[in-house]
Design a protein around this motif. Structure first.
Motif, short mmCIF file in Angstrom:
data_model
loop_
_atom_site.label_atom_id
_atom_site.label_comp_id
_atom_site.label_asym_id
_atom_site.label_seq_id
_atom_site.Cartn_x
_atom_site.Cartn_y
_atom_site.Cartn_z
N VAL A 1 -12.15 26.60 -10.38
CA VAL A 1 -12.78 27.50 -11.04
C VAL A 1 -13.99 27.73 -10.08
O VAL A 1 -14.65 29.13 -10.15
N ILE A 2 -14.70 26.90 -9.43
CA ILE A 2 -15.66 27.37 -8.48
C ILE A 2 -15.25 28.23 -7.39
O ILE A 2 -15.94 29.19 -7.05
N ALA A 3 -13.69 28.07 -6.86
CA ALA A 3 -13.48 28.81 -5.99
C ALA A 3 -13.35 30.45 -6.54
O ALA A 3 -13.70 31.39 -5.92
N LEU A 4 -12.83 30.55 -7.80
CA LEU A 4 -12.87 31.74 -8.44
C LEU A 4 -13.96 32.53 -8.71
O LEU A 4 -14.37 33.61 -8.39
N VAL A 5 -14.89 31.77 -8.95
CA VAL A 5 -16.39 32.22 -9.30
C VAL A 5 -17.07 32.71 -7.92
O VAL A 5 -17.49 33.83 -7.79
N LEU A 6 -16.72 31.95 -6.76
CA LEU A 6 -17.61 32.32 -5.64
C LEU A 6 -16.71 33.61 -5.11
O LEU A 6 -17.54 34.29 -4.51
N SER A 7 -15.54 33.54 -5.33
CA SER A 7 -14.80 34.80 -4.62
C SER A 7 -15.14 35.90 -5.55
O SER A 7 -15.44 37.01 -4.71
N MET A 8 -15.28 36.00 -6.80
CA MET A 8 -15.79 36.96 -7.60
C MET A 8 -17.24 37.48 -7.24
O MET A 8 -17.40 38.76 -7.01
N ARG A 9 -18.00 36.46 -7.02
CA ARG A 9 -19.47 36.86 -6.70
C ARG A 9 -19.48 37.57 -5.32
O ARG A 9 -20.12 38.39 -4.99
N ALA B 1 -13.78 37.77 0.45
CA ALA B 1 -13.72 37.12 -0.94
C ALA B 1 -12.48 36.17 -0.84
O ALA B 1 -12.48 34.93 -1.36
N PHE B 2 -11.13 36.68 -0.31
CA PHE B 2 -10.01 35.81 -0.14
C PHE B 2 -10.41 34.66 0.78
O PHE B 2 -10.07 33.70 0.42
N THR B 3 -11.01 34.65 1.77
CA THR B 3 -11.48 33.67 2.74
C THR B 3 -12.15 32.61 2.00
O THR B 3 -11.93 31.41 2.06
N VAL B 4 -13.17 33.25 1.14
CA VAL B 4 -13.97 32.12 0.40
C VAL B 4 -13.35 31.51 -0.93
O VAL B 4 -13.19 30.07 -1.07
N LEU B 5 -12.25 32.24 -1.35
CA LEU B 5 -11.14 31.49 -2.31
C LEU B 5 -10.39 30.73 -1.63
O LEU B 5 -10.31 29.39 -2.14
N THR C 1 -10.71 28.86 1.39
CA THR C 1 -11.19 27.84 1.94
C THR C 1 -11.90 26.97 0.82
O THR C 1 -12.10 25.66 0.84
N THR C 2 -12.36 27.26 -0.20
CA THR C 2 -13.11 26.82 -1.38
C THR C 2 -11.95 25.96 -1.99
O THR C 2 -12.16 24.72 -2.45
N LEU C 3 -11.07 26.72 -2.48
CA LEU C 3 -9.86 26.06 -3.19
C LEU C 3 -9.15 25.02 -2.41
O LEU C 3 -8.63 23.99 -2.69
N GLY C 4 -8.93 25.32 -0.90
CA GLY C 4 -8.59 24.14 -0.14
C GLY C 4 -9.25 22.97 0.01
O GLY C 4 -9.04 21.81 -0.14
N GLY C 5 -10.50 23.07 -0.17
CA GLY C 5 -11.47 21.95 -0.12
C GLY C 5 -11.44 21.21 -1.32
O GLY C 5 -11.32 19.96 -1.21
N ALA C 6 -11.43 22.02 -2.38
CA ALA C 6 -11.04 21.04 -3.84
C ALA C 6 -9.68 20.51 -3.94
O ALA C 6 -9.73 19.30 -4.34
N ILE C 7 -8.74 21.02 -3.40
CA ILE C 7 -7.68 20.42 -3.46
C ILE C 7 -7.61 19.13 -2.41
O ILE C 7 -7.00 18.11 -2.69
#
Length: 142
Positions: A25-33, A44-48, A50-56
């Motif tokens: 959810v955080i990855a999606l929000v940050l990417s949309m922002r 936006a894709f890079t943010v999505l 890297t953030t999703l990868g970090g969460a995983i």
């Protein structure tokens, strides 16, 4: 006593899964922002990613801890130990491969060790800095 540790292991598993869900959810929000600030689709894709990868990564680290608790507290059986060892091995290999994808380098060649939580935290900090630079500061504690 084994029942208590089983509950603790299940709790760790729930926390690990929760970390991945919240991170998604955080990855999606940050990417949309990022898209909302007109930083471009690639950013936006890079943010999505890297953030999703970090969460995983964070979730996998917690799941490995749950497996270790389960291994230590289970009835000693060679079959159970082998199965849990294989699960830990698979999760560790997944963690390493995700870390390589995020950082672009082998984990043992990094100058600074970073966990999955640090990757997510860095993404949130970058988003906050970008929002402040764009004049749309995100609400929250300062």
């Amino acid at each position: 006593m084994e029942d208590v540790f089983t509950v603790v292991a299940v709790g760790f598993e729930a926390i690990g899964a929760g970390a991945m869900i919240v991170g998604f959810v955080i990855a999606l929000v940050l990417s949309m922002r990022s898209l909302g600030r007109h930083e471009g689709g690639r950013t936006a894709f890079t943010v999505l990613r890297t953030t999703l990868g970090g969460a995983i990564l964070l979730g996998l680290e917690v799941l490995v801890a749950a497996d270790l608790i389960r291994t230590i507290t289970s009835k000693p059986s060679l079959e159970e130990a082998a199965i849990l060892g294989l699960i830990v091995l698979i999760r560790t290999i997944l963690s390493i491969s995700i870390q390589i994808e995020i950082e672009g380098t082998l984990p043992w060649r990094r100058a600074i060790l970073r966990s999955g939580g640090q990757v997510v935290g860095d993404a949130v900090a970058r988003d906050r800095a970008a929002s402040q630079a764009a004049g749309t500061a995100a609400p929250g504690p300062r």
